[in-house]
Design a protein around this motif. Sequence first.
Motif, PDB file in Angstrom:
ATOM      1  N   UNK A   1       0.982  -1.074  -0.105  1.00 34.95           N
ATOM      2  CA  UNK A   1      -0.145  -0.244  -0.224  1.00 34.95           C
ATOM      3  C   UNK A   1       0.887   1.095  -0.057  1.00 34.95           C
ATOM      4  N   UNK A   2       2.229   0.966   0.183  1.00 33.92           N
ATOM      5  CA  UNK A   2       3.131   2.830  -0.441  1.00 33.92           C
ATOM      6  C   UNK A   2       2.774   3.588  -1.149  1.00 33.92           C
ATOM      7  N   UNK A   3       2.282   2.269  -2.214  1.00 32.80           N
ATOM      8  CA  UNK A   3       2.634   3.478  -3.492  1.00 32.80           C
ATOM      9  C   UNK A   3       1.075   4.725  -3.427  1.00 32.80           C
ATOM     10  N   UNK A   4       0.063   4.125  -2.606  1.00 34.78           N
ATOM     11  CA  UNK A   4      -1.136   4.551  -2.459  1.00 34.78           C
ATOM     12  C   UNK A   4      -1.536   5.898  -1.158  1.00 34.78           C
ATOM     13  N   UNK A   5      -0.591   5.190  -0.393  1.00 37.02           N
ATOM     14  CA  UNK A   5      -0.128   5.903   0.820  1.00 37.02           C
ATOM     15  C   UNK A   5       0.829   6.860   0.424  1.00 37.02           C
ATOM     16  N   UNK A   6       1.861   6.987  -0.546  1.00 40.62           N
ATOM     17  CA  UNK A   6       2.288   7.744  -1.121  1.00 40.62           C
ATOM     18  C   UNK A   6       1.742   9.192  -1.724  1.00 40.62           C
ATOM     19  N   UNK A   7       0.861   9.262  -2.537  1.00 41.75           N
ATOM     20  CA  UNK A   7      -0.224   9.745  -3.086  1.00 41.75           C
ATOM     21  C   UNK A   7      -0.844  10.511  -2.203  1.00 41.75           C
ATOM     22  N   UNK A   8      -1.336   9.762  -0.884  1.00 41.80           N
ATOM     23  CA  UNK A   8      -2.738   9.938   0.162  1.00 41.80           C
ATOM     24  C   UNK A   8      -1.717  11.571   0.467  1.00 41.80           C
ATOM     25  N   UNK A   9      -0.554  10.884   0.884  1.00 44.60           N
ATOM     26  CA  UNK A   9       0.148  12.046   1.517  1.00 44.60           C
ATOM     27  C   UNK A   9       0.714  12.970   0.652  1.00 44.60           C
ATOM     28  N   UNK A  10       0.869  13.000   0.031  1.00 45.31           N
ATOM     29  CA  UNK A  10       1.591  14.327  -1.390  1.00 45.31           C
ATOM     30  C   UNK A  10       0.376  14.995  -1.484  1.00 45.31           C
ATOM     31  N   UNK A  11      -1.266  14.210  -1.099  1.00 41.71           N
ATOM     32  CA  UNK A  11      -2.863  15.269  -2.155  1.00 41.71           C
ATOM     33  C   UNK A  11      -2.261  15.606  -0.482  1.00 41.71           C
ATOM     34  N   UNK A  12      -2.528  15.320   0.914  1.00 40.01           N
ATOM     35  CA  UNK A  12      -2.802  16.013   1.887  1.00 40.01           C
ATOM     36  C   UNK A  12      -2.475  17.042   1.834  1.00 40.01           C
ATOM     37  N   UNK A  13      -1.210  17.077   1.911  1.00 40.59           N
ATOM     38  CA  UNK A  13       0.261  18.130   2.240  1.00 40.59           C
ATOM     39  C   UNK A  13      -0.163  19.047   1.255  1.00 40.59           C
ATOM     40  N   UNK A  14      -0.599  18.525  -0.299  1.00 41.23           N
ATOM     41  CA  UNK A  14      -1.161  19.865  -1.340  1.00 41.23           C
ATOM     42  C   UNK A  14      -1.971  21.081  -0.576  1.00 41.23           C
ATOM     43  N   UNK A  15      -3.037  20.053   0.467  1.00 41.90           N
ATOM     44  CA  UNK A  15      -4.901  20.956   1.028  1.00 41.90           C
ATOM     45  C   UNK A  15      -4.081  21.668   1.551  1.00 41.90           C
ATOM     46  N   UNK A  16      -3.073  21.668   2.810  1.00 40.17           N
ATOM     47  CA  UNK A  16      -2.619  22.193   3.717  1.00 40.17           C
ATOM     48  C   UNK A  16      -2.989  23.852   3.799  1.00 40.17           C
ATOM     49  N   UNK A  17      -3.408  24.705   4.511  1.00 43.37           N
ATOM     50  CA  UNK A  17      -3.216  25.740   4.728  1.00 43.37           C
ATOM     51  C   UNK A  17      -1.662  26.026   4.962  1.00 43.37           C
ATOM     52  N   UNK A  18      -1.716  25.187   5.830  1.00 43.00           N
ATOM     53  CA  UNK A  18      -0.066  25.874   6.911  1.00 43.00           C
ATOM     54  C   UNK A  18       1.090  25.896   5.377  1.00 43.00           C
ATOM     55  N   UNK A  19       0.864  25.039   4.444  1.00 39.00           N
ATOM     56  CA  UNK A  19       1.890  24.510   3.420  1.00 39.00           C
ATOM     57  C   UNK A  19       1.120  25.513   1.923  1.00 39.00           C
ATOM     58  N   UNK A  20       0.445  25.906   2.493  1.00 38.49           N
ATOM     59  CA  UNK A  20      -0.188  27.447   0.842  1.00 38.49           C
ATOM     60  C   UNK A  20       1.574  27.857   0.218  1.00 38.49           C
ATOM     61  N   UNK A  21       2.131  28.430  -1.062  1.00 38.35           N
ATOM     62  CA  UNK A  21       2.692  28.320  -1.530  1.00 38.35           C
ATOM     63  C   UNK A  21       4.371  27.410  -1.822  1.00 38.35           C
ATOM     64  N   UNK A  22       4.055  26.619  -1.441  1.00 37.39           N
ATOM     65  CA  UNK A  22       4.404  26.013  -1.434  1.00 37.39           C
ATOM     66  C   UNK A  22       4.754  24.486  -2.182  1.00 37.39           C
ATOM     67  N   UNK A  23       5.963  24.144  -3.170  1.00 36.47           N
ATOM     68  CA  UNK A  23       5.617  22.979  -3.909  1.00 36.47           C
ATOM     69  C   UNK A  23       5.828  21.905  -3.475  1.00 36.47           C
ATOM     70  N   UNK A  24       4.479  20.913  -3.569  1.00 38.04           N
ATOM     71  CA  UNK A  24       4.268  19.818  -2.917  1.00 38.04           C
ATOM     72  C   UNK A  24       4.326  19.086  -4.484  1.00 38.04           C
ATOM     73  N   UNK A  25       6.074  17.534  -4.404  1.00 39.03           N
ATOM     74  CA  UNK A  25       5.961  16.676  -4.941  1.00 39.03           C
ATOM     75  C   UNK A  25       6.325  15.592  -4.264  1.00 39.03           C
ATOM     76  N   UNK A  26       6.415  14.864  -5.476  1.00 43.33           N
ATOM     77  CA  UNK A  26       5.873  13.328  -5.595  1.00 43.33           C
ATOM     78  C   UNK A  26       7.960  12.718  -6.422  1.00 43.33           C
ATOM     79  N   UNK A  27       8.626  13.153  -5.258  1.00 44.69           N
ATOM     80  CA  UNK A  27      10.369  12.933  -5.559  1.00 44.69           C
ATOM     81  C   UNK A  27      10.783  13.990  -5.367  1.00 44.69           C
ATOM     82  N   UNK A  28      12.053  14.632  -5.664  1.00 44.60           N
ATOM     83  CA  UNK A  28      12.455  15.316  -6.056  1.00 44.60           C
ATOM     84  C   UNK A  28      12.037  16.701  -7.193  1.00 44.60           C
ATOM     85  N   UNK A  29      11.765  17.763  -6.834  1.00 43.54           N
ATOM     86  CA  UNK A  29      11.283  19.144  -7.590  1.00 43.54           C
ATOM     87  C   UNK A  29      12.527  18.989  -9.172  1.00 43.54           C
TER      88      UNK A  29
END
Length: 140
Positions: free
Chosen positions: A4-32
């Motif tokens: 379930x690692x890849x499903x969890x990784x995608x869910x984690x990335x998507x959760x972080x992208x939606x956080x108000x605390x990280x507004x304005x930050x580029x969130x990527x799967x792997x290195x930007x």
Amino acid sequence: MSTHAFEAKAALRDMIKGLPALSGYQVTWGFPARNPERRWVFVGEVMWPDSQWVTNRSREEVFEISVIVNCQLSGATSEEVEGELQRMAAGIEDGMKAAPNLGIQSVVTSDFVPKKLSSFPSDQVYEGQFEAVVRVKARL
């Protein structure tokens, strides 16, 4: 390979992208991409430190997903950059508290584990990095 690692990784990335605390930050799967803006979150490496059979038909896996937060602030001090990194890490941790299974039914538990914080001067700015892993236990 069942995981379930890849499903969890995608869910984690998507959760972080939606956080108000990280507004304005580029969130990527792997290195930007090369020459990224200096405000980014990298959801990257996956490691499997443990996996064991729970019954003769199901397995429990433990995996860790690395999360690296990078921040650069003009005219700031090391203390200010580290404060910003701590604020962002707290935002990720709060997001995980709100959804400890990352929205995946087979995830038993997840935990945000801080690993390293550093800051350094860089061309008239201060830059810093916060490194953590998200440790997940899931049933297969």
